[in-house]
Design an enzyme around this catalytic site. Structure first.
Site, PDB file in Angstrom:
ATOM      1  N   ASP A  67     -12.153 -25.371 -15.486  1.00 28.51           N
ATOM      2  CA  ASP A  67     -13.272 -24.778 -16.206  1.00 28.51           C
ATOM      3  C   ASP A  67     -13.713 -23.552 -15.424  1.00 28.51           C
ATOM      4  O   ASP A  67     -14.298 -23.680 -14.338  1.00 28.51           O
ATOM      5  CB  ASP A  67     -14.416 -25.788 -16.331  1.00 28.51           C
TER       6      ASP A  67
ATOM      7  N   ASN B 226      -8.006 -13.954 -18.521  1.00 28.85           N
ATOM      8  CA  ASN B 226      -7.893 -13.887 -19.974  1.00 28.85           C
ATOM      9  C   ASN B 226      -8.877 -14.803 -20.697  1.00 28.85           C
ATOM     10  O   ASN B 226      -9.210 -14.544 -21.852  1.00 28.85           O
ATOM     11  CB  ASN B 226      -6.460 -14.234 -20.381  1.00 28.85           C
TER      12      ASN B 226
ATOM     13  N   TYR C 225     -20.781 -11.192 -26.782  1.00 28.63           N
ATOM     14  CA  TYR C 225     -19.391 -10.858 -26.477  1.00 28.63           C
ATOM     15  C   TYR C 225     -19.278  -9.403 -26.023  1.00 28.63           C
ATOM     16  O   TYR C 225     -18.630  -9.095 -25.010  1.00 28.63           O
ATOM     17  CB  TYR C 225     -18.528 -11.094 -27.716  1.00 28.63           C
TER      18      TYR C 225
ATOM     19  N   LYS D 183     -18.060  -7.908 -22.326  1.00 34.57           N
ATOM     20  CA  LYS D 183     -16.844  -7.105 -22.218  1.00 34.57           C
ATOM     21  C   LYS D 183     -17.136  -5.720 -21.638  1.00 34.57           C
ATOM     22  O   LYS D 183     -16.306  -5.151 -20.905  1.00 34.57           O
ATOM     23  CB  LYS D 183     -16.152  -7.007 -23.569  1.00 34.57           C
TER      24      LYS D 183
END
Length: 254
Positions: A64, A91, A159, A163
């Protein structure tokens, strides 16, 4: 793949499916010993079997990335089994609910940040510590930034924020790693055909309020790009790469 006679070792997070799976298999196919990290043990074991069928070596290592102890245990396994790490592909990631910012639950915000940003920090911190002390020293860290590191989709506040943050982390690690022969680059991926991108083929919200089907590209092109970055000598680095479906909405106004 060897470095001064040593077989290279690569760690891929989020390796149980999608982009992670494709990249892990490509690395294994080209001679890397690949460590497969993710939360789903059965999925990792299946990818490891695929890698062996291609003639590669792979180790399924459930982890995790949001948990510091779990990441520490993963890297202790790598150190004990291989004694080094040459490539880390950060990733693993997740989306948040597609809602307005005022409707996004704080716990969900934290889960996205913990996975997409803190998880990358934890894995990078551990990789950095191993790479700067191993012999030969140095290594390569590749971060999955996403097209959202440049431009948001509607209702993607968590998100997109994470990023964008990955870009700053990539630059900082690239700078701080110089003295230790540790290089860091970022690959920004747009609309690779994976389970996560299936919704693109059905139609997704656009900036103008419309719902539109978006073109996809074969995920193997992403795997080839990551392999290219991984195989460069440490004297060269792809600092940023964007690979995307040519006709997806990104360049220009759509």
């Amino acid at each position: 793949m060897t470095v001064t006679g040593i077989v290279k070792v690569a760690l891929v997070t989020g390796a149980g499916s999608g982009i992670g799976r494709a990249c892990a298999l490509r690395l294994a196919e080209h001679g890397y010993r690949v460590v497969l990290a993710g939360r789903r043990e059965a999925a990792l074991a299946a990818v490891a079997d695929e890698a062996r069928a291609l003639g590669g070596e792979a180790l399924a290592a459930p982890c995790d990335v949001t948990d510091a102890a779990s990441v520490a245990a993963l890297f202790e396994t790598i150190r004990a089994r291989y004694g080094r790490l040459d490539v880390l592909f950060n990733n693993a990631g997740r989306n948040g609910s597609p809602v307005d910012i005022d409707e996004l639950d704080i716990d969900e915000w934290r889960l996205v940040v913990d996975t997409n940003l803190t998880g990358v920090f934890l894995c990078t911190r551990a990789a950095f510590g191993l790479m700067k002390t191993q012999n030969p020293r140095g290594g390569r860290i590749i971060n999955n930034g996403s097209i959202s590191a440049h431009a948001p989709r509607p209702n993607s506040i968590a998100y997109t924020a994470t990023k964008h943050a990955i870009t700053g982390l990539t630059k900082a690690v690239s700078l701080d790693g110089r003295r230790y022969d540790i290089v860091c680059g970022q690959i920004d991926i747009g609309n690779a055909a994976t389970e996560m991108a299936e919704r693109m083929a059905r139609g997704v919200p656009q900036a103008n309020g419309e719902i539109a089907v978006e073109p996809l590209m074969d995920v193997q092109h992403v795997a080839d790009a990551v392999l290219h970055m991984a195989q460069l000598p440490l004297s060269a680095n792809v600092q940023f790469m964007t690979i995307m479906a040519s006709k997806m909405p990104f360049v220009g106004r759509g």
